[in-house]
Motif scaffolding. Structure first.
Motif, short mmCIF file in Angstrom:
data_model
loop_
_atom_site.label_atom_id
_atom_site.label_comp_id
_atom_site.label_asym_id
_atom_site.label_seq_id
_atom_site.Cartn_x
_atom_site.Cartn_y
_atom_site.Cartn_z
N GLU A 44 -12.76 -31.75 -4.89
CA GLU A 44 -11.33 -31.57 -5.10
C GLU A 44 -10.62 -31.56 -3.76
OE1 GLU A 44 -10.90 -27.84 -7.14
OE2 GLU A 44 -10.66 -26.71 -5.28
N VAL A 45 -9.33 -31.87 -3.79
CA VAL A 45 -8.50 -31.85 -2.58
C VAL A 45 -7.99 -30.44 -2.35
CG1 VAL A 45 -6.45 -32.78 -1.45
CG2 VAL A 45 -7.83 -34.25 -2.95
N ARG A 46 -8.12 -29.97 -1.11
CA ARG A 46 -7.59 -28.66 -0.73
C ARG A 46 -6.84 -28.79 0.57
NH1 ARG A 46 -12.27 -24.04 -1.84
NH2 ARG A 46 -12.53 -24.43 -4.09
N TYR A 92 -4.18 -28.38 15.92
CA TYR A 92 -3.79 -29.73 16.32
C TYR A 92 -3.39 -29.69 17.80
CZ TYR A 92 -1.53 -34.32 16.29
OH TYR A 92 -1.18 -35.63 16.55
N ALA A 93 -4.02 -30.55 18.61
CA ALA A 93 -3.68 -30.65 20.02
C ALA A 93 -2.61 -31.72 20.18
CB ALA A 93 -4.92 -30.99 20.84
N THR A 125 -3.48 -29.56 6.74
CA THR A 125 -4.11 -30.87 6.56
C THR A 125 -4.92 -30.86 5.26
OG1 THR A 125 -5.58 -32.52 7.55
CG2 THR A 125 -6.12 -30.22 7.95
N ASP A 126 -4.89 -31.96 4.54
CA ASP A 126 -5.62 -32.06 3.28
C ASP A 126 -7.02 -32.62 3.52
OD1 ASP A 126 -3.46 -31.12 1.87
OD2 ASP A 126 -2.77 -33.10 1.23
N HIS A 127 -7.98 -32.07 2.80
CA HIS A 127 -9.34 -32.57 2.90
C HIS A 127 -10.02 -32.53 1.53
CE1 HIS A 127 -9.71 -33.32 7.15
NE2 HIS A 127 -9.20 -32.13 7.43
N PHE A 146 -5.28 -40.17 2.79
CA PHE A 146 -6.52 -40.02 3.57
C PHE A 146 -6.77 -41.24 4.45
CE2 PHE A 146 -6.97 -36.80 0.44
CZ PHE A 146 -7.88 -35.86 0.93
N GLU A 147 -5.72 -41.99 4.71
CA GLU A 147 -5.87 -43.23 5.47
C GLU A 147 -6.39 -42.98 6.89
OE1 GLU A 147 -2.63 -43.81 2.38
OE2 GLU A 147 -3.16 -42.28 3.89
N LYS A 148 -6.10 -41.80 7.45
CA LYS A 148 -6.53 -41.50 8.82
C LYS A 148 -7.65 -40.47 8.85
CE LYS A 148 -2.09 -42.63 10.97
NZ LYS A 148 -1.00 -42.15 11.87
#
Length: 579
Positions: free
Chosen positions: A121-123, A129-130, A189-191, A256-258
Motif C-alpha cells: 500500500e502507499v503511505r 531533504y537536502a 514523501t509517498d512510498h 512515483f516517476e522519480k
C-alpha cells in the motif's frame, strides 16, 4: 553412490562499491564455491549463481565521487569484481548483475503480484531533504548531535557512541553527510510499503519448518526478528538509479516517476533473474530450479551468506516469494557465517581496513588464501585473521603436510622406478592400516561437507594428508629398497595412489594445486570424482587404483613457504601484527 541430486547454490550478492575484502569472500562466495565443487565431484547436478548488487545510494554517491555516470561506474566495478572472482577460481555457473533488464522486469512483476494480494500500500512518511544536494537523504546519510548522549557525529539511523537507534528528525543540528550542507528540511514523501505484518504467522511456520536444516546462528536471527514482530517496510526510495516503479501495464506509476525500488527488495530477486540469464545463455530451463510447479520441488536450494544478511533472506525475501501467490522455490539449506575479524575490528570496505581480494592475489596464489579462509571459517564464532596464523597454516598444512608428501613420493618414484607405478610386491600391515584410515576418514569428510561444516572438512582433509605421511613412515620404501625392492615397490605404489587421492579431495578448496598433482600423475578427468565405497575393500583398492606401469612426472614445488620477512613487509603495508 547415492542418486544424483539437482542443487541450486547462491551466495550473497557482493555490493558494487569496489572489490571485496577477504571477510566478504570467507562469509559467502568462497564456501559456496567449495560446496558447489564438492557436490559436483560427488556426481550431483549443481548450478551456482551469483551477481553484483548494483542499486542504492552508495552506488550513486561512489559514481559521483568518481566523476562517472552510475552506469559507467557499475560497468567498471562489475568487471573488477568478475576478474577478482575469476582470480580466486570461484566456479560460478553465472555471475550476473541486478541492473540488467531481467531483474528490473522480475522485480516489477513481484511488486505487482504482492499488491494484487493486498500486501502493498502507499503511505506518506516524513524524510530529510537536502536542499543544496537536491535529494532526499537515507537515514544513514544524515548526521548530527545525538539527542541522548551528545555525540556530535551520530548517524540518522543509529548513534555509534551510545548505540541508541535514532530517527533522523530527532538529531540536533543535522546536516547532509554527502555535502556537509545544513540546508535541510523534513518533507512528506509517498512510498510503497510491504505489509509484512500480515505474513507474520506464515513466515514463522516457514522458519520453523525450513530452519531444521539451518545452523543455529541463522535460526536465532530469524526468530529475533519474528519475536520483535514484523512491521510494514518501505520498498521504494527517492533515487534515480534503480528499478523503476511501474503500474500493471509497465508504465511509470503516477506519483512515483522519480522513485525506484529499495535495493534490498530487488537484490534477492537477482538470484532468480541471474538464473534466467544463465538458462537463456546455455539453453537450460530455469523454471526447474525456481518454480515448484515446474519441478523445483525436486531441487535442493542452498544459500550462503554472512550473518548481517540473514534477516533479509529468512524474513523479507520469503515474504516476497510466499506472499506473491505464485509457486516459487524457497531456500532449503541456509549457511550463515560470523565475521572474519582484523586485529580487533571488522574488515571494512568503506574504511579500506584489511586485505582485499585483488591485493591478496598480488601477494600469493589463490590456493593459499582459500585454504586458510576455509580451514578457519567463521562458523561457530567470529574468526580472527592474523598474519602469523596465515603463515602457520600455509607452511604447516600446505607446504609441510601435503606438498612434502607429494614431492617425496613422486621424486622417489622417478629416481628408483623410472617414473612408473611399481608393479611388484604384496600389501602388508602398513597398507592395511592406511586402508582403514581411508575407510574411516573419507566418508566422514563427505559427511562434513554435506553438513556444510567447512572447518571440520578442512581438518579432515589435512588429517588424511597427515595419515599419508605417517603411512610412508610405516612403509619405509627408501629403507626397504636397499634389501627388498618388492617391499619398496608396494610403498611407492600405495604412495603414488595416495597422492592421487589427496589431489582429488583437495580439489574443492585448493583447485590449482590439486590440478597440478592430478595432471602430474596423469589422472584422467573422468577419474577425478570423490572416492567412495561401502566396505573396507573398496578403500583398500584406492591404494592400487592407478594402472601398474603407468608413467608419472613429479610436479614442480606446490607451495612456497611464507618467510618472516614477508610477514613483516605485509604487516607494515596493511597493518596488524603482534603488539
Amino acid at each position: 553412490m547415492t542418486k544424483p541430486r539437482r542443487i541450486l547454490v547462491t551466495s550473497a550478492l557482493p555490493y558494487i562499491n569496489g572489490v571485496k575484502h577477504l571477510g566478504n569472500l570467507a562469509g559467502s562466495m568462497l564456501p559456496a564455491d567449495v560446496y558447489s565443487r564438492v557436490m559436483r565431484l560427488l556426481g550431483h547436478d549443481v548450478t551456482y549463481i551469483c551477481a553484483t548488487d548494483e542499486h542504492g545510494t552508495p552506488a550513486e554517491l561512489a559514481a559521483q565521487a568518481a566523476g562517472q555516470t552510475v552506469q559507467q561506474y557499475c560497468d567498471e566495478q562489475y568487471e573488477i569484481q568478475r576478474k577478482a572472482g575469476e582470480g580466486f577460481n570461484l566456479s560460478y555457473d553465472w555471475f550476473g548483475r541486478t541492473s540488467r533488464p531481467a531483474n528490473h522486469a522480475l522485480t516489477q512483476h513481484f511488486a505487482q503480484q504482492l499488491e494484487r494480494h493486498g500486501l502493498i500500500e502507499v503511505r506518506t512518511s516524513k524524510q530529510v531533504y537536502a536542499v543544496d544536494d537536491g535529494r532526499f537523504l537515507p537515514d544513514r546519510y544524515v548526521e548530527g548531535i545525538c539527542p541522548h548522549c551528545g555525540y556530535e557525529k551520530a548517524r540518522g539511523d543509529q548513534c555509534d557512541s551510545c548505540g541508541r537507534l535514532l530517527d533522523p528528525v530527532d538529531l540536533i543540528d543535522p546536516y547532509s553527510a554527502v555535502s556537509g550542507s545544513r540546508n535541510i528540511e523534513v518533507r512528506d514523501t509517498d512510498h510503497l510499503y510491504l505489509l509484512q505484518t500480515g505474513m507474520q504467522d506464515r513466515i514463522r511456520a516457514w522458519v520453523n519448518e525450513k530452519g531444521k536444516n539451518w545452523p543455529q546462528l541463522a535460526v536465532s536471527i530469524a526468530n529475533k526478528w519474528l519475536d520483535e514482530g514484523l512491521i510494514a517496510r518501505s520498498i521504494t526510495r527517492d533515487l534515480s538509479w534503480g528499478v523503476k516503479v511501474t503500474d500493471a501495464d509497465g508504465n511509470p506509476r503516477p506519483g512515483f516517476e522519480k522513485k525506484v525500488f529499495y535495493v534490498w527488495f530487488d537484490a534477492p530477486i537477482g538470484y532468480i533473474s541471474a538464473t534466467q540469464e544463465w538458462a537463456e545463455a546455455n539453453g537450460k530451463d530455469w523454471e526447474t530450479l525456481w518454480k515448484t510447479d515446474k519441478g523445483a520441488d525436486e531441487t535442493e536450494y542452498v544459500q550462503f551468506m554472512g550473518k548481517d544478511n540473514v534477516a533479509f533472506h529468512t524474513v523479507s525475501f520469503p515474504v516476497t516469494l510466499l506472499g506473491c501467490g505464485e509457486p516459487w522455490k524457497t531456500v532449503d539449506k541456509l549457511k550463515a557465517f560470523n565475521w572474519v575479524t582484523w586485529y580487533g575490528g571488522k574488515f571494512s570496505t568503506s574504511q579500506k581496513r584489511g586485505v582485499f581480494m585483488d591485493q591478496a592475489l598480488d601477494l600469493l596464489p589463490a590456493d593459499y588464501w582459500r585454504w586458510y579462509l576455509i580451514s578457519n571459517a567463521p562458523e561457530g564464532s567470529d574468526a580472527a585473521f592474523t598474519w602469523e596464523s596465515f603463515q602457520a597454516a600455509v607452511n604447516s598444512d600446505l607446504a609441510n603436510v601435503l606438498g612434502n608428501f607429494v614431492n617425496r613420493i613422486t621424486k622417489y618414484c622417478a629416481s628408483k622406478f623410472d617414473g612408473k607405478v611399481p608393479e611388484t610386491g604384496t600389501p602388508g600391515e602398513a597398507e592395511a592400516w592406511m586402508a582403514n584410515e581411508l575407510a574411516e576418514r573419507l566418508p566422514r569428510l563427505v559427511e562434513f561437507y554435506e553438513a556444510m561444516e567447512f572447518r571440520k572438512a578442512a581438518a579432515e582433509t589435512r588429517a588424511l594428508w597427515a595419515a599419508g605421511n605417517e603411512y610412508l613412515t610405516k612403509a619405509e620404501p627408501w629403507v626397504k629398497y636397499k634389501s627388498d625392492v618388492d617391499g619398496a615397490a608396494v610403498g611407492v605404489r600405495a604412495g603414488i595412489n595416495l597422492a592421487a587421492v589427496f589431489g582429488i579431495i583437495a580439489q574443492p578448496i585448493i583447485p590449482d594445486a590439486a590440478k597440478k598433482i592430478l595432471d602430474a600423475l596423469g589422472i584422467p578427468e573422468a577419474n577425478r570424482k570423490f572416492p567412495g565405497g561401502s566396505k573396507a575393500e573398496d578403500f583398500a583398492e584406492l591404494l592400487d587404483a592407478i594402472p601398474r606401469g603407468h608413467a608419472i612426472t613429479p610436479p614442480d614445488v606446490l607451495f612456497q613457504k611464507i618467510e618472516e620477512a614477508q610477514v613483516a613487509e605485509w604487516t607494515a603495508r596493511f597493518g596488524g601484527g603482534k603488539d
